[in-house]
Design an enzyme around this catalytic site. Structure first.
Site, short mmCIF file in Angstrom:
data_model
loop_
_atom_site.label_atom_id
_atom_site.label_comp_id
_atom_site.label_asym_id
_atom_site.label_seq_id
_atom_site.Cartn_x
_atom_site.Cartn_y
_atom_site.Cartn_z
N TRP A 149 0.82 -1.21 0.00
CA TRP A 149 0.00 0.00 0.00
C TRP A 149 0.85 1.26 0.00
O TRP A 149 0.36 2.34 -0.37
CB TRP A 149 -0.93 -0.01 1.21
N PRO A 159 1.57 8.83 -5.39
CA PRO A 159 0.95 10.14 -5.11
C PRO A 159 0.04 10.13 -3.88
O PRO A 159 0.12 11.04 -3.04
CB PRO A 159 0.16 10.44 -6.39
N HIS A 161 -12.71 4.93 -0.45
CA HIS A 161 -13.05 3.80 -1.31
C HIS A 161 -14.57 3.57 -1.31
O HIS A 161 -15.17 3.36 -2.37
CB HIS A 161 -12.33 2.54 -0.83
#
Length: 505
Positions: free
Chosen positions: A394, A400, A435
């Protein structure tokens, strides 16, 4: 004399040789050496010298005889002390042939599945379907009002920064919070209230606004740090606050010159719009710039963008949609074995599409934009495929976002004295929220599958880092990627069908 010796045979010749040696006064041979000679002769006759020689016999033999023994040993021996290649003690590491075999088997397996799909469903790929849908009903895609409305937030934010000297810091922060909250509330309300906006159009619209939210947050935070340093009359602006250019910086943001900007000289429309379109989420006053635009590099990235976009659409139409449709009945009947079979069948195309999307977005598209803007920092990803822990994956597959979380969320929490593990959990919590936000709002239903999937990474990361190491940890990361995503996809699609079609597929 010699003729007599020849007529007497080998016994006479042996006696003559012994007498000659005695005349020359050579020392008699010791019993150990005699035994060595007998062993050499016996081994030579049997053709197995290596199995009958010993280290002690080699040491006791004279120099001439020892060389002859070693020569015979080298010629007749065929075994040395060594480990099997697949044993860890062998030190062998060249498995390129096995890797190539895995790639060939993977290609053949996917080719078989794809051919089976074509035979069963026929050709479902329609390259102009997306274009025709857009021309037929443009409001089914991101509404024009959403795109136009997005342009009003940058000048509003810039105006707040310019008026920092005339209004208090508290008032400015309240205005920033209101502006940032509007970036999430306004598109959500539009997607939820306009029935013609499709889920795909909603995802694109919310994705644009989410990126803008992260960028403007970084913009106002960086300018706030610059004001704090300026007010403290700091002579040296630290790079951690992005207010001093590194020696490699050649040009200022949005400018073709070689001058560097300092606060508040960066508060211009050109500077803020350069940052909005730049492939980064973290603002700084002077970005590293590439010396020129490479036209061949730009054309290659453009070709990759167009090719992989068509490939993604084709794979979704041909492979994903029929598999998902056939998965609805086993999920409704709760047929566990069929559910697992459909899940594994969906895992292959889903993972392949995810890999292609990763290359299309993080390599082709972001490099294309960076080349156009001469943006110098091209580290959009690292070697996440070698991840031996979930945390490493992760932190390296989306640089970014990782930089933004590290700079604006994780490190500020550590500076406030929050525990490191608690700060990591908070980062996953924020990521889980976004998410779920990008999935549930466009689908107009809230099931929290994406949220729970992201939060499940916390215990998974602890388990992998504690009990699995090296290749085992890497395999665990790959399994979580290959299996975890299709599970979430099937959950959302199933709930969407049940909600909108009354349980009928």
């Amino acid at each position: 004399m010699s003729d007599r010796a020849e007529m007497r045979g080998p016994a006479a010749r042996r006696r003559r040789t012994t007498i000659g040696n005695a005349v020359k006064q050579k020392p008699p041979r010791c019993p150990a050496k005699a035994k060595t000679d007998e062993a050499l002769r016996a081994a030579s006759n049997n053709g197995d010298l290596g199995s009958r020689m010993s280290g002690q016999q080699h040491a006791n033999a004279p120099r001439g005889q020892k060389s002859a023994a070693e020569d015979i040993h080298d010629r007749l021996s065929c075994h040395v002390l060594q480990e099997s290649l697949l044993s860890s003690a062998s030190g062998y590491s060249n498995y390129r042939g096995i890797l190539n075999w895995c790639v060939v088997m993977l290609v053949l397996s996917n080719a078989r599945l794809f051919l089976e799909n074509i035979i069963k469903y026929g050709i479902l790929v329609d390259p102009i379907q997306v274009v025709s849908l857009f021309l037929k009903d443009p409001y089914s895609w991101p509404a024009a009002c959403l795109i136009i409305g997005e342009q009003s937030f940058e000048p509003f934010h810039l105006g707040h920064e310019k008026s920092a000297g005339t209004i208090s810091e508290t008032t400015g922060r309240i205005l920033h919070v209101f502006n940032l909250a509007s970036l999430l509330i306004f598109p959500s309300a539009a997607v939820l209230t306009v029935p013609s906006v499709t889920p795909v159009g909603g995802v694109i619209s919310l994705g644009i606004y989410t990126v803008l939210f992260l960028k403007l947050y970084s913009y106002q935070e960086t300018n706030k740090w610059c004001r704090e340093i300026r007010q403290a009359k700091a002579k040296r602006l630290t790079r951690s606050y992005s207010c001093k250019s590194s020696p490699s910086v050649a040009q200022s943001n949005g400018s073709m010159g070689h001058t560097h900007v300092s606060y508040p000289g960066n508060l211009t429309h050109r500077d803020v719009y350069y940052f909005i379109f730049a492939p980064t989420l973290c603002y700084q006053l002077n970005f590293p710039r590439s010396p020129r635009i490479r036209k061949r590099f730009l054309l290659r990235r453009l070709f990759e963008m167009l090719f992989f976009m068509q490939l993604l659409v084709g794979l979704i139409q041909q492979w994903m949609v029929p598999t998902i449709q056939n998965s609805m009945k086993p999920f409704q009947e709760m047929n566990f074995s069929r559910m697992v079979e459909r899940l594994l069948k969906l895992a292959v195309p889903n993972h392949l599409i995810w890999l292609i999307f990763f290359y299309w977005f993080f390599h082709s598209s972001m490099n294309f934009v960076a080349e156009l803007l001469q943006f110098g920092d091209r580290e959009f990803y690292k070697d996440w495929w070698n991840s031996e822990t979930v945390t490493y994956f992760w932190a390296n597959w989306n640089i970014p976002v990782h930089k933004w979380c590290l700079r604006h969320f994780y490190k500020p929490m550590l500076k406030k004295g929050i525990n490191r593990r608690l700060a990591q959990t908070a980062v996953f919590l924020v990521s889980a929220f976004f998410h779920e936000y990008l999935v549930s709002v466009p689908l107009r239903m809230f099931r929290l599958w994406a949220f729970m999937g992201m939060m499940a990474q916390v215990p998974l990361a602890w388990f992998v880092s504690r009990f699995l190491n090296g290749n085992y940890g890497n395999a665990a990361v790959w399994i979580s990627l290959i299996i975890g995503q299709p599970v979430a996809v099937l959950m959302y699609v199933h709930d969407y069908y049940v909600l909108h079609y009354g349980g009928s597929t």
